[in-house]
Design an enzyme around this catalytic site. Structure first.
Site, PDB file in Angstrom:
ATOM      1  N   VAL A  97      79.985  91.411  31.092  1.00 57.61           N
ATOM      2  CA  VAL A  97      80.853  90.349  31.619  1.00 57.61           C
ATOM      3  C   VAL A  97      82.145  90.184  30.817  1.00 57.61           C
ATOM      4  O   VAL A  97      82.986  89.363  31.174  1.00 57.61           O
ATOM      5  CB  VAL A  97      80.109  88.991  31.742  1.00 57.61           C
ATOM      6  CG1 VAL A  97      78.903  89.122  32.655  1.00 57.61           C
ATOM      7  CG2 VAL A  97      79.715  88.423  30.379  1.00 57.61           C
ATOM      8  N   GLN A 107      75.020  85.687  37.770  1.00 63.03           N
ATOM      9  CA  GLN A 107      73.858  86.066  36.942  1.00 63.03           C
ATOM     10  C   GLN A 107      72.781  84.993  36.981  1.00 63.03           C
ATOM     11  O   GLN A 107      73.075  83.793  37.069  1.00 63.03           O
ATOM     12  CB  GLN A 107      74.339  86.266  35.496  1.00 63.03           C
ATOM     13  CG  GLN A 107      73.229  86.684  34.547  1.00 63.03           C
ATOM     14  CD  GLN A 107      73.760  87.185  33.217  1.00 63.03           C
ATOM     15  OE1 GLN A 107      74.928  86.947  32.889  1.00 63.03           O
ATOM     16  NE2 GLN A 107      72.925  87.858  32.467  1.00 63.03           N
ATOM     17  N   SER A 109      70.447  82.246  36.063  1.00 63.90           N
ATOM     18  CA  SER A 109      70.714  81.167  35.097  1.00 63.90           C
ATOM     19  C   SER A 109      69.478  80.873  34.253  1.00 63.90           C
ATOM     20  O   SER A 109      68.378  80.737  34.788  1.00 63.90           O
ATOM     21  CB  SER A 109      71.124  79.911  35.864  1.00 63.90           C
ATOM     22  OG  SER A 109      71.076  78.793  35.006  1.00 63.90           O
ATOM     23  N   GLN A 110      69.679  80.729  32.969  1.00 60.42           N
ATOM     24  CA  GLN A 110      68.567  80.300  32.108  1.00 60.42           C
ATOM     25  C   GLN A 110      68.517  78.780  32.006  1.00 60.42           C
ATOM     26  O   GLN A 110      67.631  78.239  31.367  1.00 60.42           O
ATOM     27  CB  GLN A 110      68.703  80.913  30.714  1.00 60.42           C
ATOM     28  CG  GLN A 110      68.447  82.410  30.699  1.00 60.42           C
ATOM     29  CD  GLN A 110      68.386  82.964  29.286  1.00 60.42           C
ATOM     30  OE1 GLN A 110      69.144  82.543  28.408  1.00 60.42           O
ATOM     31  NE2 GLN A 110      67.507  83.922  29.069  1.00 60.42           N
ATOM     32  N   ASN A 192      86.132  96.443  41.919  1.00 63.04           N
ATOM     33  CA  ASN A 192      86.936  97.392  42.687  1.00 63.04           C
ATOM     34  C   ASN A 192      86.934  98.756  41.980  1.00 63.04           C
ATOM     35  O   ASN A 192      86.503  98.884  40.823  1.00 63.04           O
ATOM     36  CB  ASN A 192      88.342  96.837  42.966  1.00 63.04           C
ATOM     37  CG  ASN A 192      89.206  96.738  41.723  1.00 63.04           C
ATOM     38  OD1 ASN A 192      89.353  97.706  40.969  1.00 63.04           O
ATOM     39  ND2 ASN A 192      89.799  95.561  41.498  1.00 63.04           N
ATOM     40  N   ARG A 194      89.207 100.685  40.801  1.00 61.65           N
ATOM     41  CA  ARG A 194      89.994 100.858  39.572  1.00 61.65           C
ATOM     42  C   ARG A 194      89.242 100.278  38.373  1.00 61.65           C
ATOM     43  O   ARG A 194      89.173 100.901  37.298  1.00 61.65           O
ATOM     44  CB  ARG A 194      91.349 100.151  39.726  1.00 61.65           C
ATOM     45  CG  ARG A 194      92.276 100.413  38.578  1.00 61.65           C
ATOM     46  CD  ARG A 194      93.552  99.630  38.715  1.00 61.65           C
ATOM     47  NE  ARG A 194      94.609 100.178  37.890  1.00 61.65           N
ATOM     48  CZ  ARG A 194      95.831  99.687  37.834  1.00 61.65           C
ATOM     49  NH1 ARG A 194      96.167  98.637  38.575  1.00 61.65           N
ATOM     50  NH2 ARG A 194      96.733 100.234  37.052  1.00 61.65           N
ATOM     51  N   ARG A 203      82.923 102.564  28.770  1.00 62.36           N
ATOM     52  CA  ARG A 203      81.531 102.232  28.434  1.00 62.36           C
ATOM     53  C   ARG A 203      80.535 103.360  28.634  1.00 62.36           C
ATOM     54  O   ARG A 203      79.388 103.250  28.202  1.00 62.36           O
ATOM     55  CB  ARG A 203      81.068 101.048  29.300  1.00 62.36           C
ATOM     56  CG  ARG A 203      81.862  99.781  29.110  1.00 62.36           C
ATOM     57  CD  ARG A 203      81.629  99.175  27.747  1.00 62.36           C
ATOM     58  NE  ARG A 203      82.120  97.804  27.676  1.00 62.36           N
ATOM     59  CZ  ARG A 203      81.875  96.981  26.684  1.00 62.36           C
ATOM     60  NH1 ARG A 203      81.140  97.369  25.658  1.00 62.36           N
ATOM     61  NH2 ARG A 203      82.364  95.766  26.687  1.00 62.36           N
TER      62      ARG A 203
HETATM   63  C1  LIG Z   1      82.965 100.570  21.747  1.00 61.96           C
HETATM   64  C2  LIG Z   1      83.271  99.124  22.021  1.00 61.96           C
HETATM   65  C3  LIG Z   1      83.096  98.194  21.015  1.00 61.96           C
HETATM   66  C4  LIG Z   1      83.379  96.849  21.251  1.00 61.96           C
HETATM   67  N1  LIG Z   1      83.192  95.950  20.244  1.00 61.96           N
HETATM   68  C5  LIG Z   1      83.494  94.664  20.449  1.00 61.96           C
HETATM   69  C6  LIG Z   1      83.321  93.690  19.415  1.00 61.96           C
HETATM   70  O1  LIG Z   1      82.879  94.011  18.326  1.00 61.96           O
HETATM   71  N2  LIG Z   1      83.632  92.409  19.671  1.00 61.96           N
HETATM   72  C7  LIG Z   1      84.139  92.002  20.880  1.00 61.96           C
HETATM   73  O2  LIG Z   1      84.441  90.831  21.052  1.00 61.96           O
HETATM   74  N3  LIG Z   1      84.296  92.890  21.895  1.00 61.96           N
HETATM   75  C8  LIG Z   1      83.994  94.205  21.706  1.00 61.96           C
HETATM   76  N4  LIG Z   1      84.147  95.083  22.730  1.00 61.96           N
HETATM   77  C9  LIG Z   1      84.588  94.600  24.037  1.00 61.96           C
HETATM   78  C10 LIG Z   1      86.060  94.951  24.302  1.00 61.96           C
HETATM   79  O3  LIG Z   1      86.910  94.386  23.332  1.00 61.96           O
HETATM   80  C11 LIG Z   1      86.477  94.448  25.695  1.00 61.96           C
HETATM   81  O4  LIG Z   1      86.370  93.052  25.739  1.00 61.96           O
HETATM   82  C12 LIG Z   1      85.631  95.011  26.793  1.00 61.96           C
HETATM   83  O5  LIG Z   1      85.365  96.370  26.599  1.00 61.96           O
HETATM   84  C13 LIG Z   1      86.359  94.835  28.113  1.00 61.96           C
HETATM   85  O6  LIG Z   1      87.407  95.757  28.133  1.00 61.96           O
HETATM   86  P1  LIG Z   1      88.835  95.410  28.692  1.00 61.96           P
HETATM   87  O7  LIG Z   1      89.395  94.196  28.054  1.00 61.96           O
HETATM   88  O8  LIG Z   1      89.624  96.675  28.635  1.00 61.96           O
HETATM   89  O9  LIG Z   1      88.450  95.136  30.238  1.00 61.96           O
HETATM   90  P2  LIG Z   1      89.087  94.119  31.237  1.00 61.96           P
HETATM   91  O10 LIG Z   1      88.972  92.737  30.758  1.00 61.96           O
HETATM   92  O11 LIG Z   1      88.434  94.398  32.554  1.00 61.96           O
HETATM   93  O12 LIG Z   1      90.605  94.518  31.265  1.00 61.96           O
HETATM   94  C14 LIG Z   1      91.013  95.746  31.859  1.00 61.96           C
HETATM   95  C15 LIG Z   1      92.391  96.101  31.336  1.00 61.96           C
HETATM   96  O13 LIG Z   1      93.334  95.129  31.820  1.00 61.96           O
HETATM   97  C16 LIG Z   1      94.312  94.884  30.790  1.00 61.96           C
HETATM   98  N5  LIG Z   1      94.187  93.465  30.389  1.00 61.96           N
HETATM   99  C17 LIG Z   1      93.164  92.624  30.633  1.00 61.96           C
HETATM  100  N6  LIG Z   1      93.428  91.412  30.143  1.00 61.96           N
HETATM  101  C18 LIG Z   1      94.624  91.485  29.554  1.00 61.96           C
HETATM  102  C19 LIG Z   1      95.422  90.547  28.859  1.00 61.96           C
HETATM  103  N7  LIG Z   1      95.018  89.300  28.664  1.00 61.96           N
HETATM  104  N8  LIG Z   1      96.595  90.951  28.393  1.00 61.96           N
HETATM  105  C20 LIG Z   1      97.037  92.232  28.565  1.00 61.96           C
HETATM  106  N9  LIG Z   1      96.323  93.177  29.219  1.00 61.96           N
HETATM  107  C21 LIG Z   1      95.131  92.809  29.708  1.00 61.96           C
HETATM  108  C22 LIG Z   1      94.011  95.840  29.647  1.00 61.96           C
HETATM  109  O14 LIG Z   1      94.725  97.026  29.849  1.00 61.96           O
HETATM  110  C23 LIG Z   1      92.527  96.098  29.824  1.00 61.96           C
HETATM  111  O15 LIG Z   1      92.105  97.313  29.246  1.00 61.96           O
HETATM  112  C24 LIG Z   1      83.851  96.432  22.512  1.00 61.96           C
HETATM  113  C25 LIG Z   1      84.016  97.385  23.532  1.00 61.96           C
HETATM  114  C26 LIG Z   1      83.747  98.706  23.303  1.00 61.96           C
HETATM  115  C27 LIG Z   1      83.917  99.710  24.431  1.00 61.96           C
END
Ligand SMILES: Cc1cc2nc3c(=O)[nH]c(=O)nc-3n(C[C@H](O)[C@H](O)[C@H](O)COP(=O)(O)OP(=O)(O)OC[C@H]3O[C@@H](n4cnc5c(N)ncnc54)[C@H](O)[C@@H]3O)c2cc1C
Length: 252
Positions: A97, A107, A109-110, A192, A194, A203
């Site tokens: 999420v 999801q 709910s607990q 979607n 993308r 992931r």
């Molecule tokens: C190997 C790994 C380790 C991780 N470890 C941690 C951790 O230790 N702690 C933790 O909190 N999280 C962790 N995460 C989670 C990670 O930081 C992301 O929150 C999660 O993978 C969602 O990815 P995302 O933000 O790219 O996806 P989405 O939220 O779906 O965003 C998709 C894309 O849209 C753009 N985007 C979205 N929101 C914004 C915004 N506000 N401003 C600018 N561009 C934006 C970016 O290009 C982003 O990649 C981890 C993830 C991975 C894969």
């Protein structure tokens, strides 16, 4: 873990052909293209009105590959799939999420659902050590026992000033606080194309996260059946331990 595909985008071909008739033009369709692939193609073609004699000889698959190669991925946002994912841990869904863009989640709910009989998702790593597995099993039993004690005790002793629904919520909230990350959950996920591609890329290939890789691999398997062109640059491989890993072209 089970991934049930419960809904997906439907291409209303008659509606689209009516538009083309209004425009006095035509479209050479690829007969093998699936609904999602046709929606993506027509959305892309609308940008340039590349129909009739403006249509290139590319097939639907070639057209979509080209869109992706050119980075014109917003077109992929027009198609969605809805999956019901069960038999996964709350640790997994907590990570899932975090994907904010192009995803919707609902999801279990607990706070409303009684978790007295919850299942726990055992990490496969525990198979490597009887000692670790025993410690894990004891922790799950102990947590579940504590959950039931808290629930029963608060139901008997809670101050009844809250209305029944909120009283129940407050009691379940207290009880769920002892439930582990391994607690089984169910989640409906709509995303979607993308967003799904972004999810698979970020992931699908994390060696130390088997549960995530297994879900990613199953999503990819089902998506390839429904829209092979949109996911043609992803493939699933098997690691030495037999578990799957999702790789994109150029990765791995
Ligand atoms: C190997 C790994 C380790 C991780 N470890 C941690 C951790 O230790 N702690 C933790 O909190 N999280 C962790 N995460 C989670 C990670 O930081 C992301 O929150 C999660 O993978 C969602 O990815 P995302 O933000 O790219 O996806 P989405 O939220 O779906 O965003 C998709 C894309 O849209 C753009 N985007 C979205 N929101 C914004 C915004 N506000 N401003 C600018 N561009 C934006 C970016 O290009 C982003 O990649 C981890 C993830 C991975 C894969």
């Amino acid at each position: 873990m089970k991934v049930h595909l419960i809904a997906s985008s439907h291409f209303d071909v008659e509606g689209f052909l009516a538009f083309l008739r209004d425009q006095g033009t035509s479209w050479r369709q690829s007969p093998e293209a699936m609904d999602a692939e046709q929606i993506v193609e027509v959305a892309g073609r609308i940008c340039y009105m590349s129909f009739g004699d403006r249509q290139s000889p590319r097939t639907n698959q070639e057209y979509i590959r080209h869109l992706i190669r050119m980075g014109h991925e917003s077109v992929l946002e027009h198609v969605t799939w809805t999956f019901l994912i069960t038999g996964v841990s709350r640790a997994f869904t907590h990570q899932l999420v975090r994907h904010r863009v192009g995803f919707a989640f609902s999801q279990l709910s607990q706070q409303y659902h009684d978790e007295s009989g919850a299942e726990f998702i055992e990490p496969s790593q525990l198979g490597l050590s009887a000692e670790a597995r025993e410690a894990w099993s004891q922790a799950m039993e102990s947590a579940q026992r504590a959950y039931r004690v808290i629930l029963n005790s608060l139901e008997e002793n809670a101050v009844k000033s809250l209305e029944p629904k909120e009283l129940s919520r407050s009691i379940h909230t207290a009880a769920r606080s002892v439930m582990p990350n391994a607690t089984e959950t169910k989640i409906v996920v709509t995303a979607n194309a993308r967003a799904l591609r972004h999810f698979l890329r970020t992931r699908g290939a994390i060696p130390g996260d088997e549960e995530m890789r297994r879900v990613a691999a199953e999503l990819l398997r089902q998506l390839k059946l429904k829209a092979p062109s949109i996911f043609c640059d992803f493939r699933c491989n098997t690691l030495a331990d037999g578990s799957p890993i999702v790789l994109q072209e150029g990765q791995g």
